[in-house]
Write a protein that holds these residues in place. Structure first.
Motif, short mmCIF file in Angstrom:
data_model
loop_
_atom_site.label_atom_id
_atom_site.label_comp_id
_atom_site.label_asym_id
_atom_site.label_seq_id
_atom_site.Cartn_x
_atom_site.Cartn_y
_atom_site.Cartn_z
N MET A 269 0.96 -1.08 -0.20
CA MET A 269 -0.14 0.16 -0.05
C MET A 269 0.77 1.30 -0.02
N ALA A 270 1.87 1.29 0.79
CA ALA A 270 2.72 2.52 0.76
C ALA A 270 3.49 2.55 -0.48
N ALA A 271 3.90 1.54 -1.12
CA ALA A 271 4.50 1.81 -2.45
C ALA A 271 3.55 2.36 -3.52
N TRP A 272 2.37 1.94 -3.39
CA TRP A 272 1.29 2.65 -4.31
C TRP A 272 1.05 4.06 -3.89
N GLY A 273 1.25 4.42 -2.52
CA GLY A 273 1.21 5.88 -2.16
C GLY A 273 2.17 6.56 -2.69
N ILE A 274 3.54 6.13 -2.77
CA ILE A 274 4.58 6.48 -3.13
C ILE A 274 4.36 6.86 -4.80
N ILE A 275 3.84 6.22 -5.53
CA ILE A 275 3.53 6.14 -7.03
C ILE A 275 2.67 7.57 -6.96
N VAL A 276 1.61 7.47 -6.20
CA VAL A 276 0.49 8.62 -6.51
C VAL A 276 1.25 9.80 -5.96
N LEU A 277 1.99 9.83 -4.91
CA LEU A 277 2.68 11.08 -4.61
C LEU A 277 3.62 11.49 -5.55
N LEU A 278 4.53 10.58 -6.19
CA LEU A 278 5.37 11.18 -7.33
C LEU A 278 4.43 11.57 -8.45
N MET A 279 3.44 11.27 -8.68
CA MET A 279 2.38 12.07 -9.81
C MET A 279 1.91 13.11 -9.43
N ALA A 280 1.60 13.35 -8.01
CA ALA A 280 1.26 14.54 -7.60
C ALA A 280 2.31 15.69 -7.50
N ILE A 281 3.40 15.10 -7.16
CA ILE A 281 4.40 16.72 -6.90
C ILE A 281 5.04 16.48 -8.48
N PHE A 282 4.60 15.98 -9.53
CA PHE A 282 5.12 16.20 -10.85
C PHE A 282 5.13 17.78 -11.38
N PRO A 283 3.96 18.14 -11.22
CA PRO A 283 4.18 19.59 -11.52
C PRO A 283 5.28 20.71 -10.86
N ALA A 284 5.39 20.27 -9.75
CA ALA A 284 6.63 20.97 -9.24
C ALA A 284 7.82 20.73 -10.15
N ASN A 285 8.24 19.67 -10.55
CA ASN A 285 9.22 19.52 -11.42
C ASN A 285 9.19 20.22 -12.58
N VAL A 286 7.96 20.28 -13.30
CA VAL A 286 7.67 20.85 -14.34
C VAL A 286 7.87 22.46 -14.28
N TYR A 287 7.40 22.83 -13.13
CA TYR A 287 7.38 24.35 -12.74
C TYR A 287 8.84 24.58 -12.49
N MET A 288 9.51 23.62 -12.01
CA MET A 288 11.09 24.00 -11.77
C MET A 288 11.71 24.02 -13.29
N TYR A 289 11.41 23.14 -13.93
CA TYR A 289 12.08 23.11 -15.44
C TYR A 289 11.72 24.35 -16.25
N THR A 290 10.48 25.12 -16.17
CA THR A 290 10.00 26.00 -17.07
C THR A 290 10.20 27.69 -16.42
N HIS A 291 10.58 27.61 -14.94
CA HIS A 291 10.74 28.95 -14.44
C HIS A 291 12.19 28.89 -13.88
N ASP A 292 12.88 29.88 -14.55
CA ASP A 292 14.32 29.70 -13.88
C ASP A 292 14.33 30.39 -12.36
N LYS A 293 13.30 31.21 -11.74
CA LYS A 293 13.39 31.37 -10.44
C LYS A 293 13.17 30.28 -9.58
N ALA A 294 12.67 29.31 -10.08
CA ALA A 294 12.50 27.84 -9.16
C ALA A 294 13.66 26.85 -9.44
N ALA A 295 14.65 27.43 -10.23
CA ALA A 295 15.93 26.47 -10.52
C ALA A 295 16.76 25.97 -9.39
N LEU A 296 16.55 26.41 -8.38
CA LEU A 296 17.51 26.08 -7.20
C LEU A 296 18.96 26.24 -7.86
#
Length: 117
Positions: free
Chosen positions: A65-92
């Motif tokens: 169940m936790a592994a499925w939760g990790i998969i859902v979490l990774l899909m949920a946080i994917f927009p942050a990775n896209v935002y980080m890629y597309t916005h230089d102010k989020a590039a860290l």
């Protein structure tokens, strides 16, 4: 039921990442897309989720169940990775190339978690 060592390695990765949401929250605030709203709450929720899912991975009864939760979490946080890629102010401070590589890395992490479902 004995769990494989690499499952514990995954659990450690997510546990440390979850703790880091509270140790260095400003890093995460920068990469959470502002259209999500309350970035402090989102950061805290994702940190708690990572910690709880990491613990769940280590308990045989809950590991699937936790592994499925990790998969859902990774899909949920994917927009942050896209935002980080597309916005230089989020590039860290990461180059555009490194930020691009991070995007398919999510698929690798999803595949890794899927091994335990």
């Amino acid at each position: 039921m004995n769990l494989p060592w690499h499952l514990y390695a995954m659990a450690l990765l997510y546990f440390l990442a979850g703790v880091n949401h509270f140790r260095n929250p400003k890093i995460y605030y920068k990469i959470i897309p502002p259209y999500f709203g309350n970035i402090k709450m989102i950061n805290s929720l994702s940190g708690v989720a990572e910690i709880l899912l990491a613990i769940g991975l280590c308990i045989p009864h809950y590991s699937t169940m936790a592994a499925w939760g990790i998969i859902v979490l990774l899909m949920a946080i994917f927009p942050a990775n896209v935002y980080m890629y597309t916005h230089d102010k989020a590039a860290l401070g990461l180059s555009k190339t490194i930020r691009l590589i991070r995007l398919p890395l999510q698929l690798v992490l999803i595949a890794w978690a899927f091994c335990y479902t």
